[in-house]
Write an enzyme that holds these catalytic residues in place. Structure first.
Site, PDB file in Angstrom:
ATOM      1  N   SER A 155       0.834  -1.204   0.000  1.00 11.09           N
ATOM      2  CA  SER A 155       0.000   0.000   0.000  1.00 11.09           C
ATOM      3  C   SER A 155       0.867   1.252   0.000  1.00 11.09           C
ATOM      4  O   SER A 155       2.033   1.232   0.407  1.00 11.09           O
ATOM      5  CB  SER A 155      -0.913   0.015   1.225  1.00 11.09           C
ATOM      6  OG  SER A 155      -0.162   0.260   2.405  1.00 11.09           O
ATOM      7  N   LYS A 163       0.472  -1.238  15.557  1.00 12.75           N
ATOM      8  CA  LYS A 163      -0.834  -1.714  16.044  1.00 12.75           C
ATOM      9  C   LYS A 163      -1.279  -2.993  15.341  1.00 12.75           C
ATOM     10  O   LYS A 163      -2.170  -3.702  15.844  1.00 12.75           O
ATOM     11  CB  LYS A 163      -1.899  -0.635  15.888  1.00 12.75           C
ATOM     12  CG  LYS A 163      -2.225  -0.228  14.461  1.00 12.75           C
ATOM     13  CD  LYS A 163      -3.233   0.911  14.446  1.00 12.75           C
ATOM     14  CE  LYS A 163      -3.579   1.352  13.017  1.00 12.75           C
ATOM     15  NZ  LYS A 163      -4.275   0.297  12.266  1.00 12.75           N
ATOM     16  N   ASP A 164      -0.693  -3.317  14.182  1.00 16.87           N
ATOM     17  CA  ASP A 164      -1.073  -4.518  13.444  1.00 16.87           C
ATOM     18  C   ASP A 164      -0.268  -5.750  13.851  1.00 16.87           C
ATOM     19  O   ASP A 164      -0.560  -6.850  13.392  1.00 16.87           O
ATOM     20  CB  ASP A 164      -0.880  -4.301  11.934  1.00 16.87           C
ATOM     21  CG  ASP A 164      -1.846  -3.281  11.363  1.00 16.87           C
ATOM     22  OD1 ASP A 164      -2.941  -3.121  11.939  1.00 16.87           O
ATOM     23  OD2 ASP A 164      -1.499  -2.646  10.354  1.00 16.87           O
ATOM     24  N   LEU A 218     -13.567  -3.104  16.048  1.00 21.00           N
ATOM     25  CA  LEU A 218     -14.504  -3.250  17.159  1.00 21.00           C
ATOM     26  C   LEU A 218     -14.236  -2.188  18.224  1.00 21.00           C
ATOM     27  O   LEU A 218     -15.164  -1.700  18.867  1.00 21.00           O
ATOM     28  CB  LEU A 218     -14.374  -4.650  17.765  1.00 21.00           C
ATOM     29  CG  LEU A 218     -14.721  -5.833  16.836  1.00 21.00           C
ATOM     30  CD1 LEU A 218     -14.481  -7.149  17.552  1.00 21.00           C
ATOM     31  CD2 LEU A 218     -16.168  -5.741  16.373  1.00 21.00           C
ATOM     32  N   ARG A 219     -12.977  -1.835  18.410  1.00 17.61           N
ATOM     33  CA  ARG A 219     -12.607  -0.799  19.377  1.00 17.61           C
ATOM     34  C   ARG A 219     -13.260   0.536  19.007  1.00 17.61           C
ATOM     35  O   ARG A 219     -13.814   1.229  19.869  1.00 17.61           O
ATOM     36  CB  ARG A 219     -11.078  -0.652  19.410  1.00 17.61           C
ATOM     37  CG  ARG A 219     -10.567   0.521  20.242  1.00 17.61           C
ATOM     38  CD  ARG A 219      -9.069   0.716  20.051  1.00 17.61           C
ATOM     39  NE  ARG A 219      -8.736   1.020  18.663  1.00 17.61           N
ATOM     40  CZ  ARG A 219      -8.807   2.227  18.121  1.00 17.61           C
ATOM     41  NH1 ARG A 219      -9.231   3.253  18.847  1.00 17.61           N
ATOM     42  NH2 ARG A 219      -8.480   2.423  16.856  1.00 17.61           N
ATOM     43  N   ARG A 220     -13.218   0.893  17.730  1.00 20.62           N
ATOM     44  CA  ARG A 220     -13.804   2.155  17.292  1.00 20.62           C
ATOM     45  C   ARG A 220     -15.332   2.108  17.353  1.00 20.62           C
ATOM     46  O   ARG A 220     -15.984   3.107  17.689  1.00 20.62           O
ATOM     47  CB  ARG A 220     -13.345   2.471  15.867  1.00 20.62           C
ATOM     48  CG  ARG A 220     -11.885   2.923  15.785  1.00 20.62           C
ATOM     49  CD  ARG A 220     -11.386   2.961  14.368  1.00 20.62           C
ATOM     50  NE  ARG A 220     -10.034   3.525  14.274  1.00 20.62           N
ATOM     51  CZ  ARG A 220      -9.222   3.366  13.238  1.00 20.62           C
ATOM     52  NH1 ARG A 220      -9.623   2.643  12.183  1.00 20.62           N
ATOM     53  NH2 ARG A 220      -8.019   3.907  13.234  1.00 20.62           N
ATOM     54  N   ARG A 273     -13.425  -1.972   4.672  1.00 17.39           N
ATOM     55  CA  ARG A 273     -12.099  -2.519   4.410  1.00 17.39           C
ATOM     56  C   ARG A 273     -11.442  -1.721   3.295  1.00 17.39           C
ATOM     57  O   ARG A 273     -12.059  -0.904   2.637  1.00 17.39           O
ATOM     58  CB  ARG A 273     -12.186  -3.990   3.968  1.00 17.39           C
ATOM     59  CG  ARG A 273     -12.561  -4.973   5.061  1.00 17.39           C
ATOM     60  CD  ARG A 273     -11.456  -5.195   6.085  1.00 17.39           C
ATOM     61  NE  ARG A 273     -10.151  -5.381   5.465  1.00 17.39           N
ATOM     62  CZ  ARG A 273      -9.722  -6.544   4.930  1.00 17.39           C
ATOM     63  NH1 ARG A 273     -10.511  -7.606   4.952  1.00 17.39           N
ATOM     64  NH2 ARG A 273      -8.515  -6.633   4.409  1.00 17.39           N
ATOM     65  N   GLY A 274     -10.155  -1.975   3.078  1.00 19.36           N
ATOM     66  CA  GLY A 274      -9.405  -1.301   2.027  1.00 19.36           C
ATOM     67  C   GLY A 274      -8.349  -0.384   2.598  1.00 19.36           C
ATOM     68  O   GLY A 274      -8.338  -0.085   3.800  1.00 19.36           O
ATOM     69  N   ASN A 275      -7.441   0.067   1.744  1.00 17.51           N
ATOM     70  CA  ASN A 275      -6.425   1.000   2.221  1.00 17.51           C
ATOM     71  C   ASN A 275      -7.047   2.373   2.459  1.00 17.51           C
ATOM     72  O   ASN A 275      -8.220   2.594   2.189  1.00 17.51           O
ATOM     73  CB  ASN A 275      -5.240   1.060   1.246  1.00 17.51           C
ATOM     74  CG  ASN A 275      -5.642   1.502  -0.150  1.00 17.51           C
ATOM     75  OD1 ASN A 275      -6.453   2.413  -0.313  1.00 17.51           O
ATOM     76  ND2 ASN A 275      -5.068   0.865  -1.163  1.00 17.51           N
ATOM     77  N   VAL A 276      -6.270   3.293   2.948  1.00 22.57           N
ATOM     78  CA  VAL A 276      -6.794   4.597   3.367  1.00 22.57           C
ATOM     79  C   VAL A 276      -7.479   5.330   2.217  1.00 22.57           C
ATOM     80  O   VAL A 276      -8.603   5.828   2.352  1.00 22.57           O
ATOM     81  CB  VAL A 276      -5.672   5.467   3.968  1.00 22.57           C
ATOM     82  CG1 VAL A 276      -6.178   6.885   4.250  1.00 22.57           C
ATOM     83  CG2 VAL A 276      -5.153   4.840   5.251  1.00 22.57           C
ATOM     84  N   THR A 318      -8.678   4.121  -0.525  1.00 22.38           N
ATOM     85  CA  THR A 318      -9.885   3.383  -0.946  1.00 22.38           C
ATOM     86  C   THR A 318     -11.052   3.688  -0.013  1.00 22.38           C
ATOM     87  O   THR A 318     -12.189   3.888  -0.455  1.00 22.38           O
ATOM     88  CB  THR A 318      -9.606   1.874  -0.951  1.00 22.38           C
ATOM     89  OG1 THR A 318      -8.583   1.584  -1.912  1.00 22.38           O
ATOM     90  CG2 THR A 318     -10.866   1.088  -1.321  1.00 22.38           C
ATOM     91  N   ARG A 319     -10.782   3.755   1.269  1.00 16.98           N
ATOM     92  CA  ARG A 319     -11.843   4.028   2.240  1.00 16.98           C
ATOM     93  C   ARG A 319     -12.405   5.446   2.049  1.00 16.98           C
ATOM     94  O   ARG A 319     -13.626   5.658   2.124  1.00 16.98           O
ATOM     95  CB  ARG A 319     -11.299   3.861   3.658  1.00 16.98           C
ATOM     96  CG  ARG A 319     -10.875   2.439   3.976  1.00 16.98           C
ATOM     97  CD  ARG A 319     -10.400   2.299   5.416  1.00 16.98           C
ATOM     98  NE  ARG A 319      -9.816   0.988   5.645  1.00 16.98           N
ATOM     99  CZ  ARG A 319      -9.580   0.458   6.845  1.00 16.98           C
ATOM    100  NH1 ARG A 319      -9.899   1.149   7.934  1.00 16.98           N
ATOM    101  NH2 ARG A 319      -9.041  -0.733   6.958  1.00 16.98           N
ATOM    102  N   CYS A 349      -4.912  -8.049  18.505  1.00 13.33           N
ATOM    103  CA  CYS A 349      -4.807  -6.656  18.073  1.00 13.33           C
ATOM    104  C   CYS A 349      -6.094  -6.133  17.435  1.00 13.33           C
ATOM    105  O   CYS A 349      -6.190  -4.954  17.113  1.00 13.33           O
ATOM    106  CB  CYS A 349      -3.633  -6.489  17.099  1.00 13.33           C
ATOM    107  SG  CYS A 349      -3.693  -7.566  15.665  1.00 13.33           S
TER     108      CYS A 349
END
Length: 485
Positions: free
Chosen positions: A214, A284-285, A330-332, A349-352, A354-355, A444
């Site tokens: 990405s 974080k991943d 789920l955290r968000r 889903r998707g990269n930044v 794409t979102r 995570c």
């Protein structure tokens, strides 16, 4: 290994042995005076003269012009006197007269002047080792005066296996060392940096860095390479794109096909099988802990940890009875419902980029992204979008959010290289956050937020959000740095 620059050295004797000693002392920077009634051709060559005036120390050059000798060696063609040793730092007796050699050895010792009597061990305060010299690099072999021939043989054996560029490497490292000494006050940190730099110089100068494909992953990897190049300007850093399970399955919810390490597993396998030497991740991943044999070698300074609620300028989410929010976290989800009870979360889903495009296309009223990602991509000020930065008190970030981590096989050169550029404060926060997640036995991608900040030099303030029970629970506690592992 004595610093001989500008030290005064007297050599008594004018033969071939004296010539060798004179050459060696001059090579190491000493100011040499030779006194002998007869001067051999080798000494004349070293002094670069045709004739030596017997009393005045005047040299006559080939063209017949007389002048004071400007070089570091002076040659006096006469007998030695006790006055000659005055002001000397080192004296070498290289005459055929054993009685004269011994007499002057005793005289030097009485005046606390270091003396060497050629081939007479008992009269020596120091010995001439067999040496290999490359610039400032000196390999020295001594047998304590017992066998110069053996020392010479050992030197030859060493020379056969010695690299020829040590002198050049030493010059480069010398400049780097001065800079590190000035920049790094911590002795252990300096030692790690020195060790890594030396190893880098001695190894093949190419490091393969694994990363996802990405645009954000590429930018983060470029940031790491930029920092590494400051410490290792001669090393070639090569990016290797690794496609992960998370990259392949772009539409399904992460929790449906693995959850843990979906963006990391293949990269870790590449590290272990030697396909790559170093890996760059969004911290974080990363799985917690790393696979056996691997470790987080270093981190870059942490970026903004906040999450950002993004929506179109033509969308007034506050006036809506309900609005859709795209997020795969789920955290968000559980935290945004506290802030906006009317929010209805949908899988995203998707990269930044794409979102964001899905938001523009009207698939969602709003989406939530990490501030660090959009800022690194330079898309935090798009004119058609509103960016609402959510305070960490109401939207606690994921453990490691905003941190770029470097992973490598433990104990390897790339691991040490990453250590030299690691940000100590960020590293401490990440260790504390990951320790909390491990204690909670959480993955995570679970509804858990952890955020550590420094309270003082030894203590961290750690905030935790846990919604695994279905309701959001928050707590804050302090943790000593030594317990944050």
């Amino acid at each position: 290994m004595i610093q001989l620059d500008d030290k005064q050295c007297l050599i008594v004797g004018g033969g071939a042995v004296a010539a060798r000693k004179a050459a060696q002392m001059c090579e190491f920077g000493a100011c040499v005076t030779v006194v002998a009634p007869e001067i051999c051709a080798e000494l004349l060559a070293i002094a670069d003269t045709e004739r030596i005036d017997e009393t005045a120390g005047i040299v006559e050059n080939i063209d017949g012009n007389c002048q004071k000798k400007p070089e570091r060696i002076r040659v006096w063609k006469r007998e030695v006197t006790e006055a000659d040793i005055s002001g000397m730092d080192v004296v070498i007796m290289a005459t055929d007269d054993a009685e004269l050699n011994s007499q002057y050895a005793e005289l030097c010792r009485s005046k606390h002047i270091l003396v060497n009597v050629v081939d007479v061990k008992k009269d020596c305060d120091f010995y001439f080792p067999a040496i290999i010299k490359q610039g400032e690099v000196v390999v020295s072999v001594s047998t304590g005066g017992n066998s110069p021939m053996l020392a010479s043989k050992i030197k030859k054996d060493i020379r056969q296996t010695l690299r020829t560029d040590y002198g050049q490497i030493a010059d480069e490292l010398g400049a780097i060392r001065e800079k590190i000494l000035a920049e790094e006050p911590d002795e252990r940190a300096r030692k790690r940096r020195f060790a890594a730099i030396v190893e880098a110089k001695m190894q093949e100068q190419r490091i393969r860095i694994g990363t996802r494909g990405s645009r954000l992953a590429q930018i983060q990897t470029d940031m790491v390479i930029e920092q590494l190049k400051k410490n290792y300007p001669d090393v070639q850093f090569e990016k290797v794109i690794v496609t992960t399970k998370g990259d392949k399955q772009k539409d399904a919810a992460i929790s449906s096909f693995g959850g843990k390490a979906v963006f990391v597993e293949e990269i870790e396998e590449a590290l272990l099988d030697g396909t790559i030497d170093l890996a760059v991740h969004s911290a974080k991943d990363m799985p917690n802990p790393c696979k056996k044999g691997l470790g987080i070698a270093g981190v870059l300074p942490r970026a903004c940890v906040q999450d950002v609620l993004i929506y179109r300028v033509d969308t007034d989410i506050r006036s809506k009875d309900a609005f859709t929010v795209g997020t795969g976290s789920l955290r968000r989800r559980c935290q945004i419902k506290e802030i906006y009870p009317q929010a209805e979360c949908m899988e995203l889903r998707g990269n930044v980029t794409t979102r964001i495009q899905k938001l523009r296309d009207g698939m969602y009223d709003a989406i939530i992204l990490a501030a660090a990602g959009i800022e690194r991509l330079g898309i935090e000020k798009e004119p058609d979008l509103v960016y609402e930065y959510l305070d960490v008190d109401v939207m606690l970030p994921a453990a490691g959010q905003g941190i770029i981590a470097m992973e490598a096989c433990e104990g390897t050169l790339p691991y040490h290289m990453a250590e030299t550029i690691s940000d100590v404060e960020t590293e401490g926060c990440l260790r504390a956050e990951r320790a909390v997640v491990r204690e909670m036995e959480a993955g995570c991608h679970e509804p858990i937020g952890v955020y550590a900040t420094w309270k003082n030099e030894k203590k961290l303030c750690v905030r935790v959000m846990n919604a695994r029970s279905g309701s959001v629970k928050r707590e804050t506690f302090e943790r000593e740095m030594e317990d944050a592992n």
